[in-house]
Scaffold this motif. Structure first.
Motif, PDB file in Angstrom:
ATOM      1  N   SER A 160      -6.330  -8.615  18.198  1.00  0.00           N
ATOM      2  CA  SER A 160      -7.255  -9.725  17.971  1.00  0.00           C
ATOM      3  C   SER A 160      -8.244  -9.833  19.117  1.00  0.00           C
ATOM      4  O   SER A 160      -7.926  -9.534  20.261  1.00  0.00           O
ATOM      5  CB  SER A 160      -6.500 -11.051  17.878  1.00  0.00           C
ATOM      6  OG  SER A 160      -5.688 -11.071  16.741  1.00  0.00           O
ATOM      7  N   TRP A 216     -16.172 -10.397   6.236  1.00  0.00           N
ATOM      8  CA  TRP A 216     -15.460  -9.848   7.391  1.00  0.00           C
ATOM      9  C   TRP A 216     -14.483  -8.778   6.931  1.00  0.00           C
ATOM     10  O   TRP A 216     -13.903  -8.865   5.849  1.00  0.00           O
ATOM     11  CB  TRP A 216     -14.719 -10.964   8.140  1.00  0.00           C
ATOM     12  CG  TRP A 216     -15.683 -11.959   8.698  1.00  0.00           C
ATOM     13  CD1 TRP A 216     -16.061 -13.132   8.115  1.00  0.00           C
ATOM     14  CD2 TRP A 216     -16.442 -11.847   9.896  1.00  0.00           C
ATOM     15  NE1 TRP A 216     -16.992 -13.759   8.895  1.00  0.00           N
ATOM     16  CE2 TRP A 216     -17.245 -12.998   9.997  1.00  0.00           C
ATOM     17  CE3 TRP A 216     -16.502 -10.897  10.910  1.00  0.00           C
ATOM     18  CZ2 TRP A 216     -18.103 -13.216  11.065  1.00  0.00           C
ATOM     19  CZ3 TRP A 216     -17.369 -11.112  11.972  1.00  0.00           C
ATOM     20  CH2 TRP A 216     -18.145 -12.257  12.044  1.00  0.00           C
ATOM     21  N   TRP A 217     -14.254  -7.814   7.777  1.00  0.00           N
ATOM     22  CA  TRP A 217     -13.366  -6.696   7.451  1.00  0.00           C
ATOM     23  C   TRP A 217     -11.927  -7.170   7.319  1.00  0.00           C
ATOM     24  O   TRP A 217     -11.270  -6.960   6.320  1.00  0.00           O
ATOM     25  CB  TRP A 217     -13.488  -5.605   8.501  1.00  0.00           C
ATOM     26  CG  TRP A 217     -12.536  -4.476   8.302  1.00  0.00           C
ATOM     27  CD1 TRP A 217     -11.512  -4.126   9.138  1.00  0.00           C
ATOM     28  CD2 TRP A 217     -12.498  -3.548   7.211  1.00  0.00           C
ATOM     29  NE1 TRP A 217     -10.842  -3.037   8.628  1.00  0.00           N
ATOM     30  CE2 TRP A 217     -11.434  -2.669   7.438  1.00  0.00           C
ATOM     31  CE3 TRP A 217     -13.245  -3.381   6.058  1.00  0.00           C
ATOM     32  CZ2 TRP A 217     -11.093  -1.634   6.572  1.00  0.00           C
ATOM     33  CZ3 TRP A 217     -12.922  -2.348   5.183  1.00  0.00           C
ATOM     34  CH2 TRP A 217     -11.854  -1.493   5.455  1.00  0.00           C
ATOM     35  N   CYS A 218     -11.401  -7.795   8.346  1.00  0.00           N
ATOM     36  CA  CYS A 218      -9.991  -8.201   8.329  1.00  0.00           C
ATOM     37  C   CYS A 218      -9.871  -9.720   8.262  1.00  0.00           C
ATOM     38  O   CYS A 218      -9.362 -10.270   7.305  1.00  0.00           O
ATOM     39  CB  CYS A 218      -9.275  -7.645   9.558  1.00  0.00           C
ATOM     40  SG  CYS A 218      -7.503  -7.997   9.560  1.00  0.00           S
ATOM     41  N   LYS A 277      -8.462 -11.499  14.055  1.00  0.00           N
ATOM     42  CA  LYS A 277      -7.711 -10.253  13.912  1.00  0.00           C
ATOM     43  C   LYS A 277      -8.705  -9.197  13.443  1.00  0.00           C
ATOM     44  O   LYS A 277      -9.490  -9.434  12.524  1.00  0.00           O
ATOM     45  CB  LYS A 277      -6.577 -10.422  12.905  1.00  0.00           C
ATOM     46  CG  LYS A 277      -5.703  -9.201  12.773  1.00  0.00           C
ATOM     47  CD  LYS A 277      -4.567  -9.461  11.798  1.00  0.00           C
ATOM     48  CE  LYS A 277      -3.830  -8.169  11.519  1.00  0.00           C
ATOM     49  NZ  LYS A 277      -2.859  -8.323  10.444  1.00  0.00           N
ATOM     50  N   LEU A 278      -8.671  -8.013  14.062  1.00  0.00           N
ATOM     51  CA  LEU A 278      -9.701  -7.014  13.831  1.00  0.00           C
ATOM     52  C   LEU A 278      -9.336  -5.919  12.841  1.00  0.00           C
ATOM     53  O   LEU A 278     -10.215  -5.363  12.184  1.00  0.00           O
ATOM     54  CB  LEU A 278     -10.089  -6.363  15.162  1.00  0.00           C
ATOM     55  CG  LEU A 278     -10.662  -7.315  16.218  1.00  0.00           C
ATOM     56  CD1 LEU A 278     -10.868  -6.580  17.534  1.00  0.00           C
ATOM     57  CD2 LEU A 278     -11.949  -7.946  15.726  1.00  0.00           C
ATOM     58  N   PHE A 279      -8.077  -5.556  12.730  1.00  0.00           N
ATOM     59  CA  PHE A 279      -7.670  -4.400  11.933  1.00  0.00           C
ATOM     60  C   PHE A 279      -6.880  -4.821  10.696  1.00  0.00           C
ATOM     61  O   PHE A 279      -6.024  -5.691  10.771  1.00  0.00           O
ATOM     62  CB  PHE A 279      -6.817  -3.442  12.773  1.00  0.00           C
ATOM     63  CG  PHE A 279      -7.562  -2.843  13.930  1.00  0.00           C
ATOM     64  CD1 PHE A 279      -8.287  -1.674  13.769  1.00  0.00           C
ATOM     65  CD2 PHE A 279      -7.548  -3.442  15.175  1.00  0.00           C
ATOM     66  CE1 PHE A 279      -8.975  -1.110  14.827  1.00  0.00           C
ATOM     67  CE2 PHE A 279      -8.236  -2.898  16.243  1.00  0.00           C
ATOM     68  CZ  PHE A 279      -8.958  -1.725  16.075  1.00  0.00           C
ATOM     69  N   CYS A 280      -7.150  -4.140   9.572  1.00  0.00           N
ATOM     70  CA  CYS A 280      -6.450  -4.422   8.315  1.00  0.00           C
ATOM     71  C   CYS A 280      -5.179  -3.591   8.164  1.00  0.00           C
ATOM     72  O   CYS A 280      -4.383  -3.873   7.277  1.00  0.00           O
ATOM     73  CB  CYS A 280      -7.356  -4.124   7.125  1.00  0.00           C
ATOM     74  SG  CYS A 280      -8.677  -5.305   6.936  1.00  0.00           S
ATOM     75  N   ASP A 284     -10.768   1.801   9.464  1.00  0.00           N
ATOM     76  CA  ASP A 284     -10.290   0.524   9.991  1.00  0.00           C
ATOM     77  C   ASP A 284     -10.919   0.250  11.363  1.00  0.00           C
ATOM     78  O   ASP A 284     -11.403  -0.852  11.630  1.00  0.00           O
ATOM     79  CB  ASP A 284      -8.763   0.557  10.095  1.00  0.00           C
ATOM     80  CG  ASP A 284      -8.116  -0.813  10.012  1.00  0.00           C
ATOM     81  OD1 ASP A 284      -8.779  -1.794   9.629  1.00  0.00           O
ATOM     82  OD2 ASP A 284      -6.912  -0.886  10.322  1.00  0.00           O
ATOM     83  N   THR A 285     -10.944   1.243  12.208  1.00  0.00           N
ATOM     84  CA  THR A 285     -11.496   1.090  13.549  1.00  0.00           C
ATOM     85  C   THR A 285     -13.003   0.910  13.497  1.00  0.00           C
ATOM     86  O   THR A 285     -13.564   0.058  14.210  1.00  0.00           O
ATOM     87  CB  THR A 285     -11.126   2.305  14.417  1.00  0.00           C
ATOM     88  OG1 THR A 285      -9.701   2.441  14.422  1.00  0.00           O
ATOM     89  CG2 THR A 285     -11.616   2.154  15.844  1.00  0.00           C
ATOM     90  N   ALA A 344     -13.753  -2.573  12.281  1.00  0.00           N
ATOM     91  CA  ALA A 344     -13.404  -3.540  13.331  1.00  0.00           C
ATOM     92  C   ALA A 344     -14.496  -3.574  14.391  1.00  0.00           C
ATOM     93  O   ALA A 344     -14.878  -4.653  14.875  1.00  0.00           O
ATOM     94  CB  ALA A 344     -12.059  -3.190  13.948  1.00  0.00           C
ATOM     95  N   ASP A 351     -17.391  -5.645  13.252  1.00  0.00           N
ATOM     96  CA  ASP A 351     -17.084  -7.073  13.327  1.00  0.00           C
ATOM     97  C   ASP A 351     -17.136  -7.593  14.763  1.00  0.00           C
ATOM     98  O   ASP A 351     -17.616  -8.701  15.007  1.00  0.00           O
ATOM     99  CB  ASP A 351     -15.729  -7.375  12.698  1.00  0.00           C
ATOM    100  CG  ASP A 351     -15.773  -7.419  11.176  1.00  0.00           C
ATOM    101  OD1 ASP A 351     -16.849  -7.164  10.581  1.00  0.00           O
ATOM    102  OD2 ASP A 351     -14.722  -7.704  10.571  1.00  0.00           O
TER     103      ASP A 351
END
Length: 147
Positions: A4, A34-36, A56-59, A67-68, A71, A74
């Motif tokens: 996060s 937003w992605w996650c 939180k940045l990653f799903c 994913d990266t 993130a 974002d």
């Protein structure tokens, strides 16, 4: 990765400004997919009167590169949002990722540490991001709509 980005005002925030901040957050979250997780701020300041929040940045999808990459987009968007809040409301921010300093955002924008960390975010992770750079963000969101 349950990673996060945390954002913490550097000084106490007057209640009227905190309410304005929450309204700006709601508007920002409405206009961006937003992605996650979206930007989140506590409804009430901490015991010192400071505003704080986390995203939180990653799903945790099967494609770590995507994913990266998403993130990282974002993170940049959050920094732009916090810069606009600093300009509008005079609230300056200290950023952290998992408790480690990430930088400061002021009315003048992100400091050198924030700029370096956001532009070097992808360097912190192994992966091949070149093919993702040319893909529209909306296309990636659509591909991973079930995230």
């Amino acid at each position: 990765m349950g990673v996060s980005l945390g954002y913490f005002s550097t000084k106490p925030v007057p209640l009227a400004n905190h309410r304005q901040l929450l309204a700006l957050v709601a508007a920002a979250n409405e206009e961006y997919d937003w992605w996650c997780e979206s930007i989140w701020f506590s409804d009430t300041p901490d015991e010192a009167g400071k505003a704080f929040g986390f995203t939180k940045l990653f799903c945790m999808i099967d494609d770590e590169d995507t994913d990266t990459w998403m993130a990282s987009l974002d993170v940049c968007r959050i920094i732009r949002f916090l810069t606009s809040v600093a300009e509008r409301l005079g609230i300056e921010w200290r950023l952290e990722i998992e408790g480690a300093p990430f930088g400061i955002v002021t009315r003048a924008g992100p400091d050198a540490e924030s700029q370096g960390n956001s532009s070097g975010f992808l360097d912190m992770f192994p992966g091949a991001f070149e093919s993702l750079r040319s893909r529209p963000r909306e296309e990636i969101l659509a591909e991973w709509s079930d995230r």
